[in-house]
Design an enzyme around this catalytic site. Structure first.
Site, PDB file in Angstrom:
ATOM      1  N   ASP A 152       1.031  -0.710   0.418  1.00 36.41           N
ATOM      2  CA  ASP A 152       0.186  -0.568   0.233  1.00 36.41           C
ATOM      3  C   ASP A 152       0.612   1.574   0.151  1.00 36.41           C
ATOM      4  O   ASP A 152       1.976   1.384   0.607  1.00 36.41           O
ATOM      5  CB  ASP A 152      -0.815   0.105   1.146  1.00 36.41           C
ATOM      6  CG  ASP A 152      -1.553   0.959   0.968  1.00 36.41           C
ATOM      7  OD1 ASP A 152      -2.694   1.416   0.018  1.00 36.41           O
ATOM      8  OD2 ASP A 152      -2.483   1.131   2.094  1.00 36.41           O
TER       9      ASP A 152
ATOM     10  N   ASN B 170     -11.005  -3.186  -6.660  1.00 33.89           N
ATOM     11  CA  ASN B 170      -9.734  -2.077  -7.092  1.00 33.89           C
ATOM     12  C   ASN B 170     -10.122  -1.292  -8.994  1.00 33.89           C
ATOM     13  O   ASN B 170      -9.694  -0.603  -9.621  1.00 33.89           O
ATOM     14  CB  ASN B 170      -8.267  -2.349  -7.720  1.00 33.89           C
ATOM     15  CG  ASN B 170      -7.634  -2.178  -6.292  1.00 33.89           C
ATOM     16  OD1 ASN B 170      -6.749  -3.168  -5.771  1.00 33.89           O
ATOM     17  ND2 ASN B 170      -8.060  -1.656  -5.562  1.00 33.89           N
TER      18      ASN B 170
END
Length: 257
Positions: free
Chosen positions: A30, A78
């Site tokens: 991340d 996503n």
């Protein structure tokens, strides 16, 4: 047990049998976007830098005794990102496979890509097939890439597979145990998860390996993924080794009267 019901190594291992060093490490990579923004760059460049970080981390992991690694590359959520960014992410996967797969294969790395193939571009599906075919016989290091993956969806699909076995007579309802259910997940070939790492300072799982993380240790590191390197991985392993993993048990002398 009826034919067709697979099993998985249980995650409820006894504390004295737990590895001193983690054998299976998962990473939520991340911070690519924030890394790029801090440098006044497009998010795409952050993702490219993230691929470099993954290459560094794979090399370091093998050196540090880790044998299995699962990384979160693209989640089912996503797809909500801008179309251009999604396209760039898929392009990076193509580039990673084209540029690194041969080297990984020669180094004894087995690459598995898990997640839903429905909705993926046809050439990406072909990349997935090629990665599996070219490295399937390797055993020095196992790299599992979660692509278009969501843990809740994986659990639902496993439940459907077991229900289908019951309906066809291959299994009975009472055959369902944590071990047999784990054997129906897409991660069934890997050992139990020991350590879950998330970078960028966030403290959540984001629908990643929910079942598998039942007895994993969690380490959250305040470093953006593109900056991740061997030093950060060594720090995560140091923290892991300091943990007292009891798997629900208690040490002798600590039982309440």
């Amino acid at each position: 047990m009826p034919a067709g019901v697979t099993t998985q190594v249980s995650d409820t291992r006894e504390a004295d049998k737990a590895p001193v060093s983690p054998l299976h490490v998962a990473i939520i990579m991340d911070g690519n976007g924030r890394w790029a923004k801090a440098r006044g760059q497009m998010r795409t460049l952050g993702h490219k830098a993230g691929v470099n970080a993954l290459q560094r981390t794979i090399r370091a992991a093998g050196d540090l005794g880790i044998t299995h690694m699962t990384v979160f590359a693209f989640s089912t959520e996503n797809w909500r990102r801008p179309a251009a960014e999604v396209s760039d992410l898929m392009g990076l996967l193509r580039t990673f496979i084209e540029s690194d797969l041969g080297k990984l294969a020669k180094e004894g790395v087995c690459v598995r890509i898990i997640g839903q193939q429905d909705g993926l571009p046809k050439d990406i599906v072909e990349c997935v097939r090629k990665a599996h075919d070219d490295t399937r016989h390797n055993s020095r290091f196992f790299l599992q890439v979660a692509l278009n993956y969501g843990a809740q969806a994986d659990v639902v699909e496993a439940a459907k597979r077991f229900a289908a076995k019951v309906k066809s007579g291959e299994a009975e309802v009472n055959d369902l145990t944590p071990e047999t259910f784990g054997g129906l997940l897409s991660t069934h070939d890997l050992p139990p998860l020991d350590l879950m790492i998330r970078t960028s300072g966030e403290h959540r799982l984001s629908n990643f390996l929910l079942w598998e993380a039942a007895y994993a240790e969690f380490v959250f590191q305040d470093v953006l993924w593109p900056d991740y390197d061997r030093v950060h991985l060594e720090e995560a392993l140091r923290i892991f080794k300091e943990r007292d993993r009891r798997f629900g048990a208690v040490e002798a002398g600590h039982v309440s009267a």
